[in-house]
Structures are given as C-alpha cells and as structure tokens.
Write a protein that holds these residues in place. Sequence first.
Motif, PDB file in Angstrom:
ATOM      1  N   THR A 146       5.139  -6.676   0.780  1.00 14.40           N
ATOM      2  CA  THR A 146       4.780  -6.525  -0.629  1.00 14.40           C
ATOM      3  C   THR A 146       3.376  -5.969  -0.780  1.00 14.40           C
ATOM      4  O   THR A 146       2.465  -6.377  -0.067  1.00 14.40           O
ATOM      5  N   GLY A 147       3.223  -5.037  -1.709  1.00 18.20           N
ATOM      6  CA  GLY A 147       1.910  -4.467  -1.985  1.00 18.20           C
ATOM      7  C   GLY A 147       2.029  -3.169  -2.757  1.00 18.20           C
ATOM      8  O   GLY A 147       3.139  -2.740  -3.104  1.00 18.20           O
ATOM      9  N   VAL A 148       0.892  -2.570  -3.003  1.00 21.02           N
ATOM     10  CA  VAL A 148       0.867  -1.248  -3.623  1.00 21.02           C
ATOM     11  C   VAL A 148       0.742  -0.219  -2.506  1.00 21.02           C
ATOM     12  O   VAL A 148      -0.183  -0.290  -1.685  1.00 21.02           O
ATOM     13  N   TYR A 149       1.653   0.710  -2.488  1.00 24.94           N
ATOM     14  CA  TYR A 149       1.688   1.726  -1.441  1.00 24.94           C
ATOM     15  C   TYR A 149       1.093   3.023  -1.975  1.00 24.94           C
ATOM     16  O   TYR A 149       1.456   3.495  -3.065  1.00 24.94           O
ATOM     17  N   TYR A 150       0.201   3.600  -1.194  1.00 30.30           N
ATOM     18  CA  TYR A 150      -0.479   4.829  -1.572  1.00 30.30           C
ATOM     19  C   TYR A 150      -0.153   5.940  -0.580  1.00 30.30           C
ATOM     20  O   TYR A 150      -0.197   5.733   0.637  1.00 30.30           O
ATOM     21  N   CYS A 151       0.123   7.095  -1.116  1.00 29.13           N
ATOM     22  CA  CYS A 151       0.295   8.295  -0.314  1.00 29.13           C
ATOM     23  C   CYS A 151      -1.058   8.982  -0.185  1.00 29.13           C
ATOM     24  O   CYS A 151      -1.842   9.020  -1.152  1.00 29.13           O
ATOM     25  N   ALA A 152      -1.346   9.519   0.994  1.00 27.44           N
ATOM     26  CA  ALA A 152      -2.615  10.202   1.235  1.00 27.44           C
ATOM     27  C   ALA A 152      -2.369  11.544   1.904  1.00 27.44           C
ATOM     28  O   ALA A 152      -1.467  11.672   2.737  1.00 27.44           O
ATOM     29  N   ALA A 153      -3.196  12.518   1.548  1.00 29.27           N
ATOM     30  CA  ALA A 153      -3.062  13.857   2.108  1.00 29.27           C
ATOM     31  C   ALA A 153      -4.430  14.442   2.405  1.00 29.27           C
ATOM     32  O   ALA A 153      -5.441  14.010   1.825  1.00 29.27           O
ATOM     33  N   ALA A 154      -4.446  15.431   3.288  1.00 27.37           N
ATOM     34  CA  ALA A 154      -5.707  16.038   3.702  1.00 27.37           C
ATOM     35  C   ALA A 154      -5.846  17.451   3.154  1.00 27.37           C
ATOM     36  O   ALA A 154      -4.857  18.160   2.984  1.00 27.37           O
ATOM     37  N   ARG A 155      -7.081  17.845   2.891  1.00 31.75           N
ATOM     38  CA  ARG A 155      -7.370  19.179   2.372  1.00 31.75           C
ATOM     39  C   ARG A 155      -7.227  20.230   3.461  1.00 31.75           C
ATOM     40  O   ARG A 155      -6.856  21.378   3.215  1.00 31.75           O
ATOM     41  N   SER A 156      -7.516  19.857   4.679  1.00 29.49           N
ATOM     42  CA  SER A 156      -7.429  20.808   5.783  1.00 29.49           C
ATOM     43  C   SER A 156      -6.787  20.121   6.987  1.00 29.49           C
ATOM     44  O   SER A 156      -6.606  18.904   6.980  1.00 29.49           O
ATOM     45  N   ARG A 157      -6.490  20.915   7.999  1.00 31.60           N
ATOM     46  CA  ARG A 157      -5.758  20.407   9.154  1.00 31.60           C
ATOM     47  C   ARG A 157      -6.560  19.300   9.842  1.00 31.60           C
ATOM     48  O   ARG A 157      -7.721  19.481  10.193  1.00 31.60           O
ATOM     49  N   LEU A 158      -5.928  18.159  10.045  1.00 30.26           N
ATOM     50  CA  LEU A 158      -6.591  17.005  10.640  1.00 30.26           C
ATOM     51  C   LEU A 158      -6.392  16.969  12.143  1.00 30.26           C
ATOM     52  O   LEU A 158      -5.395  17.468  12.650  1.00 30.26           O
ATOM     53  N   PRO A 159      -7.334  16.346  12.851  1.00 30.48           N
ATOM     54  CA  PRO A 159      -7.109  16.126  14.278  1.00 30.48           C
ATOM     55  C   PRO A 159      -5.980  15.128  14.482  1.00 30.48           C
ATOM     56  O   PRO A 159      -5.648  14.352  13.579  1.00 30.48           O
ATOM     57  N   LYS A 160      -5.420  15.165  15.661  1.00 27.78           N
ATOM     58  CA  LYS A 160      -4.270  14.314  15.957  1.00 27.78           C
ATOM     59  C   LYS A 160      -4.584  12.844  15.750  1.00 27.78           C
ATOM     60  O   LYS A 160      -3.748  12.081  15.265  1.00 27.78           O
ATOM     61  N   ASN A 161      -5.804  12.420  16.081  1.00 30.16           N
ATOM     62  CA  ASN A 161      -6.099  10.990  16.020  1.00 30.16           C
ATOM     63  C   ASN A 161      -6.257  10.472  14.595  1.00 30.16           C
ATOM     64  O   ASN A 161      -6.450   9.280  14.395  1.00 30.16           O
ATOM     65  N   ALA A 162      -6.139  11.362  13.607  1.00 29.39           N
ATOM     66  CA  ALA A 162      -6.217  10.908  12.216  1.00 29.39           C
ATOM     67  C   ALA A 162      -5.077   9.974  11.864  1.00 29.39           C
ATOM     68  O   ALA A 162      -5.184   9.177  10.930  1.00 29.39           O
TER      69      ALA A 162
END
Length: 128
Positions: free
Chosen positions: A90-106
């Motif tokens: 249970t909780g509030v789920y948030y979607c997140a996105a990046a402006r530019s290509r992220l490194p793999k470890n993101a």
Amino acid sequence: QVQLVESGGGLVQAGGSLRLSCAASRSIDVLNGMAWYRQTPGKQRDLVAGISSRGDTNYASSVKGRFTISRDNAENSVYLQMNNLQPEDTGVYYCAAARSRLPKNAIFDTKGLSYDYWGQGIQVTVSS
C-alpha cells in the motif's frame, strides 16, 4: 510541458493484482530510463522498480518475483504489473523519467535523484 500520467491504481484485496501505467509526453524518451517509486505516510520515497535504456531491470527485494516493470517504446509508456499484492504494498506510486540517457546503475537509485520528471502519483491500497 512535460507530463507523466499514471493510471491503474485502486483498492484490491491481498493476493490480487493491479497494473499501473505511466504515459509520457512526446518530449520524453522512455528509453532514457524510467522507474516506479512508492511512498507511504511518514516515510521517504522508495524505489520499487527501474528499467534502463538497455532494458535492464532492478527491483526492490520486497517485490522481486511479484512485480514486473516493462515499457512500450511506441506508446512512450512504462508499466508495473503487480501480482500477489500484500498490505505492505500500500502506498502512493510515482512514475519517474529522465531528461537524458541515464547510466545503467540508475536503476539502483533508491532516492530518485537520477530522474527529472515525476508523475502526480497514484494510490494503491491493498486490504488484508
């Protein structure tokens, strides 16, 4: 204006399933890397699952084997399939996105500092 729109949340009994969707505006490339985070009252936002530009995925230990993150590049969307839901999900789920290509470890970013854009959040409630 950049927007992330989440849908698919709601109330479900323990053991049930939900599928969250996150649709990104055209100015965001989902291939940059996206993720789902969860926040509960009084606690910090925690990583649930992340997917990299290469399709690598990472899951919080508490959801591994039950949740699956995926994306549809053509639809600029990311999904979170949640099976065998438990009250602790249970909780509030948030979607997140990046402006530019992220490194793999993101995809291991537990605090969400790698991401530039966030959805408004959607409530998921699992009853026992």
